[in-house]
Motif scaffolding. Structure first.
Motif, PDB file in Angstrom:
ATOM      1  N   PHE A  32       0.799  -1.224   0.000  1.00 40.65           N
ATOM      2  CA  PHE A  32       0.000   0.000   0.000  1.00 40.65           C
ATOM      3  C   PHE A  32       0.834   1.277   0.000  1.00 40.65           C
ATOM      4  N   LYS A  33       1.861   1.315   0.878  1.00 41.12           N
ATOM      5  CA  LYS A  33       2.681   2.533   0.994  1.00 41.12           C
ATOM      6  C   LYS A  33       4.122   2.163   0.695  1.00 41.12           C
ATOM      7  N   PRO A  34       4.798   2.929  -0.182  1.00 40.11           N
ATOM      8  CA  PRO A  34       6.190   2.579  -0.511  1.00 40.11           C
ATOM      9  C   PRO A  34       7.057   2.503   0.752  1.00 40.11           C
ATOM     10  N   ASN A  35       7.855   1.438   0.814  1.00 40.48           N
ATOM     11  CA  ASN A  35       8.809   1.231   1.926  1.00 40.48           C
ATOM     12  C   ASN A  35       8.174   1.002   3.300  1.00 40.48           C
ATOM     13  N   ILE A  36       6.845   0.897   3.365  1.00 41.36           N
ATOM     14  CA  ILE A  36       6.204   0.518   4.637  1.00 41.36           C
ATOM     15  C   ILE A  36       5.679  -0.905   4.404  1.00 41.36           C
ATOM     16  N   GLU A  37       6.568  -1.890   4.607  1.00 42.39           N
ATOM     17  CA  GLU A  37       6.192  -3.287   4.345  1.00 42.39           C
ATOM     18  C   GLU A  37       5.049  -3.701   5.275  1.00 42.39           C
ATOM     19  N   ASP A  38       4.017  -4.313   4.695  1.00 43.30           N
ATOM     20  CA  ASP A  38       2.885  -4.754   5.511  1.00 43.30           C
ATOM     21  C   ASP A  38       2.929  -6.252   5.782  1.00 43.30           C
ATOM     22  N   VAL A  39       3.832  -6.960   5.095  1.00 43.17           N
ATOM     23  CA  VAL A  39       4.040  -8.384   5.378  1.00 43.17           C
ATOM     24  C   VAL A  39       5.542  -8.662   5.247  1.00 43.17           C
ATOM     25  N   ALA A  40       6.078  -9.452   6.190  1.00 40.62           N
ATOM     26  CA  ALA A  40       7.526  -9.710   6.157  1.00 40.62           C
ATOM     27  C   ALA A  40       7.866 -10.975   6.931  1.00 40.62           C
ATOM     28  N   THR A  41       9.007 -11.559   6.554  1.00 40.15           N
ATOM     29  CA  THR A  41       9.550 -12.684   7.304  1.00 40.15           C
ATOM     30  C   THR A  41      10.999 -12.367   7.656  1.00 40.15           C
ATOM     31  N   VAL A  42      11.319 -12.510   8.927  1.00 37.88           N
ATOM     32  CA  VAL A  42      12.688 -12.240   9.403  1.00 37.88           C
ATOM     33  C   VAL A  42      13.269 -13.572   9.865  1.00 37.88           C
ATOM     34  N   THR A  43      14.519 -13.845   9.488  1.00 35.27           N
ATOM     35  CA  THR A  43      15.175 -15.076   9.923  1.00 35.27           C
ATOM     36  C   THR A  43      16.380 -14.726  10.785  1.00 35.27           C
ATOM     37  N   LEU A  44      16.461 -15.367  11.957  1.00 36.27           N
ATOM     38  CA  LEU A  44      17.592 -15.151  12.864  1.00 36.27           C
ATOM     39  C   LEU A  44      18.431 -16.424  12.880  1.00 36.27           C
ATOM     40  N   ASN A  45      19.725 -16.287  12.625  1.00 36.76           N
ATOM     41  CA  ASN A  45      20.623 -17.449  12.606  1.00 36.76           C
ATOM     42  C   ASN A  45      21.562 -17.389  13.803  1.00 36.76           C
ATOM     43  N   PHE A  46      21.497 -18.419  14.649  1.00 31.69           N
ATOM     44  CA  PHE A  46      22.294 -18.439  15.886  1.00 31.69           C
ATOM     45  C   PHE A  46      23.547 -19.295  15.718  1.00 31.69           C
ATOM     46  N   SER A  47      24.547 -19.030  16.579  1.00 35.13           N
ATOM     47  CA  SER A  47      25.858 -19.682  16.415  1.00 35.13           C
ATOM     48  C   SER A  47      25.780 -21.200  16.578  1.00 35.13           C
ATOM     49  N   ASN A  48      24.855 -21.695  17.405  1.00 35.23           N
ATOM     50  CA  ASN A  48      24.774 -23.151  17.628  1.00 35.23           C
ATOM     51  C   ASN A  48      23.922 -23.862  16.574  1.00 35.23           C
ATOM     52  N   GLY A  49      23.512 -23.129  15.548  1.00 35.40           N
ATOM     53  CA  GLY A  49      22.742 -23.756  14.471  1.00 35.40           C
ATOM     54  C   GLY A  49      21.244 -23.550  14.593  1.00 35.40           C
ATOM     55  N   THR A  50      20.773 -23.091  15.757  1.00 35.87           N
ATOM     56  CA  THR A  50      19.330 -22.818  15.899  1.00 35.87           C
ATOM     57  C   THR A  50      18.940 -21.725  14.913  1.00 35.87           C
ATOM     58  N   ILE A  51      17.784 -21.913  14.302  1.00 37.36           N
ATOM     59  CA  ILE A  51      17.287 -20.900  13.366  1.00 37.36           C
ATOM     60  C   ILE A  51      15.892 -20.485  13.824  1.00 37.36           C
ATOM     61  N   ALA A  52      15.595 -19.197  13.712  1.00 42.45           N
ATOM     62  CA  ALA A  52      14.257 -18.719  14.112  1.00 42.45           C
ATOM     63  C   ALA A  52      13.634 -17.945  12.961  1.00 42.45           C
ATOM     64  N   PHE A  53      12.376 -18.257  12.673  1.00 44.60           N
ATOM     65  CA  PHE A  53      11.638 -17.575  11.610  1.00 44.60           C
ATOM     66  C   PHE A  53      10.542 -16.737  12.260  1.00 44.60           C
ATOM     67  N   ILE A  54      10.447 -15.485  11.827  1.00 47.59           N
ATOM     68  CA  ILE A  54       9.389 -14.609  12.353  1.00 47.59           C
ATOM     69  C   ILE A  54       8.544 -14.144  11.182  1.00 47.59           C
ATOM     70  N   HIS A  55       7.267 -14.456  11.232  1.00 49.06           N
ATOM     71  CA  HIS A  55       6.371 -13.999  10.161  1.00 49.06           C
ATOM     72  C   HIS A  55       5.437 -12.945  10.742  1.00 49.06           C
ATOM     73  N   ASN A  56       5.510 -11.737  10.218  1.00 52.60           N
ATOM     74  CA  ASN A  56       4.659 -10.632  10.683  1.00 52.60           C
ATOM     75  C   ASN A  56       3.802 -10.119   9.543  1.00 52.60           C
ATOM     76  N   SER A  57       2.536  -9.856   9.832  1.00 52.95           N
ATOM     77  CA  SER A  57       1.658  -9.333   8.774  1.00 52.95           C
ATOM     78  C   SER A  57       0.536  -8.469   9.340  1.00 52.95           C
ATOM     79  N   TRP A  58       0.226  -7.391   8.604  1.00 54.23           N
ATOM     80  CA  TRP A  58      -0.972  -6.591   8.889  1.00 54.23           C
ATOM     81  C   TRP A  58      -2.061  -6.956   7.886  1.00 54.23           C
ATOM     82  N   LEU A  59      -1.782  -7.984   7.100  1.00 57.64           N
ATOM     83  CA  LEU A  59      -2.669  -8.313   5.984  1.00 57.64           C
ATOM     84  C   LEU A  59      -3.036  -9.790   6.071  1.00 57.64           C
ATOM     85  N   ASN A  60      -3.678 -10.117   7.187  1.00 58.32           N
ATOM     86  CA  ASN A  60      -3.996 -11.519   7.453  1.00 58.32           C
ATOM     87  C   ASN A  60      -5.468 -11.609   7.851  1.00 58.32           C
ATOM     88  N   PRO A  61      -6.185 -12.646   7.412  1.00 54.89           N
ATOM     89  CA  PRO A  61      -7.622 -12.687   7.702  1.00 54.89           C
ATOM     90  C   PRO A  61      -7.955 -12.827   9.188  1.00 54.89           C
TER      91      PRO A  61
END
Ligand code: NAD
Length: 349
Positions: A196-225
């Motif tokens: 809707f607005k340039p550079n104001i992401e309304d849906v995104a996924t962030v991935t965090l990579n940790f030193s011991n191999g653990t991985i974390a996925f974050i899914h954020n959205s303002w556009l979800n039913p």
């Protein structure tokens, strides 16, 4: 012990929740409410006739009776309001995220240390019983080694005018993940889309990579039913699901997993064994996390201790948000996270 006099600055959506909680705590005297919008102030006055309302921050700063200020204004104003309060010797609780950049967070930390005042960030979920139960279970080793964490925080709205969905929602997930793991990710990458607005992401996924191999996925959205607030932690022994929407089964432990045969010679012998064990729901105490957060702030002021969610934890989250934003602008490229400070060592027990 003397009561602590508190003022709340910013009475939009979240500020009145801070006000309500401080107002209910016996050791606290909720005195002043400040907002630029007269309509917001009128509403507060109708709910709390004895609380003084003002549209001038100066009234809060110059009142020597006010010991502490809770700030719930838009993110880009956190640093300037926070700094003024600290300069006037007030203890400060700033809503998440602590500031609009890591540099601003460092300036706030430095000033709070110079002035000898408490600087706390409103990472509300660090005070939630379910999050603390999940942390306890992870630390007990019941889940085994943590393979991955999946967080979904989505809803229809509320669209923010000045920050994207990562800056709005991911502070919660990042603060929960780093609080539970007590570790910073080595790298972060993110992808998203602004519909809707340039550079104001309304849906995104962030991935965090940790030193011991653990991985974390974050899914954020303002556009979800529908509204989803769910975190799944998958370990080598068991799996945990934390559903913040669930009224009475916020945490479930699944004795499920995959066992790999110790050795095999041929492809035919290679078969995973899927384990479908019991599912149980541990008891989680019921209280409002924000009430605990407000009580903790007052306790830190009274006892002169570093809050659990302090300037350093705020800096940690903002550094990750900045890296995620950088990654968004560089087509999802991994960004390194500065490991040169350890907020966990600074936090109170
Ligand atoms: N911890 C949580 O779960 C949680 C939940 C929601 C929001 N928040 C945080 O709270 C903060 C505020 O969010 P919101 O949703 O309430 O925003 P909002 O826009 O609803 O309210 C902000 C209020 O601040 C006022 N304001 C703006 N500039 C001001 C200034 N210079 N001085 C005084 N008042 C000023 C506005 O008039 C408005 O009433 C943000 O940092 C947000 O991330 C935290």
């Amino acid at each position: 012990m003397n009561k602590i006099n508190v003022a709340v600055v910013g009475c939009g959506y979240w500020g009145p929740n801070l006000l309500r909680n401080f107002n209910q705590i016996p050791g606290c005297d909720m005195q002043v409410c400040c907002d630029l919008d007269p309509v917001k102030l009128e509403r507060i006055k109708s709910l709390y006739p004895t609380i003084v309302t003002t549209d001038r921050l100066d009234d809060v700063l110059r009142d020597p009776a006010i010991d502490a200020v809770a700030i719930a204004t838009p993110v880009h104003t956190h640093t300037s309001i926070g700094k003024k309060c600290l300069e006037h010797h007030k203890h400060v609780l700033i809503e998440k995220p602590l500031a609009a950049s890591a540099e601003e967070c460092r300036a706030l930390i430095q000033l709070a240390e110079q002035q000898g005042r408490v600087l706390m960030v409103g990472h509300t979920f660090q005070y939630a019983a379910a999050v603390n139960k999940a942390k306890e279970i992870v630390e007990s080793g019941e889940l085994g080694n943590i393979y991955y964490i999946n967080c979904t925080r989505a809803n229809l709205g509320l669209f923010q005018p000045d920050i994207n969905v990562i800056w709005d929602l991911a502070p919660h997930d990042i603060s929960i993940i780093t609080y539970i793991l007590e570790e910073l990710p080595l790298t972060v990458n993110a992808q998203g889309k602004a519909h809707f607005k340039p550079n104001i992401e309304d849906v995104a996924t962030v991935t965090l990579n940790f030193s011991n191999g653990t991985i974390a996925f974050i899914h954020n959205s303002w556009l979800n039913p529908d509204k989803i607030r769910k975190i799944t932690i998958v370990g080598s022994k068991k799996m945990l699901v934390y559903d913040d929407i669930s009224p009475n089964e916020k945490i479930r432990i699944y004795d499920k997993g995959v066992d790999v045969p110790p050795y095999y010679d041929t492809f035919a012998e290679f078969q995973f064994a899927y384990r479908y064990g019991d599912i149980y729901t541990p008891r989680v105490s019921e209280y409002e996390p924000l009430r605990r957060e407000c009580e903790h702030f007052l306790e830190c002021i009274q006892e002169g201790k570093m809050p659990k969610s302090n300037g350093y934890t705020g800096l940690q989250v903002v550094s990750i948000l900045e890296a995620a934003n950088q990654s968004l602008r560089h087509h999802g490229a991994r960004q390194a996270i500065d490991q040169n400070y350890s907020p966990f060592l600074k936090a109170a027990a």
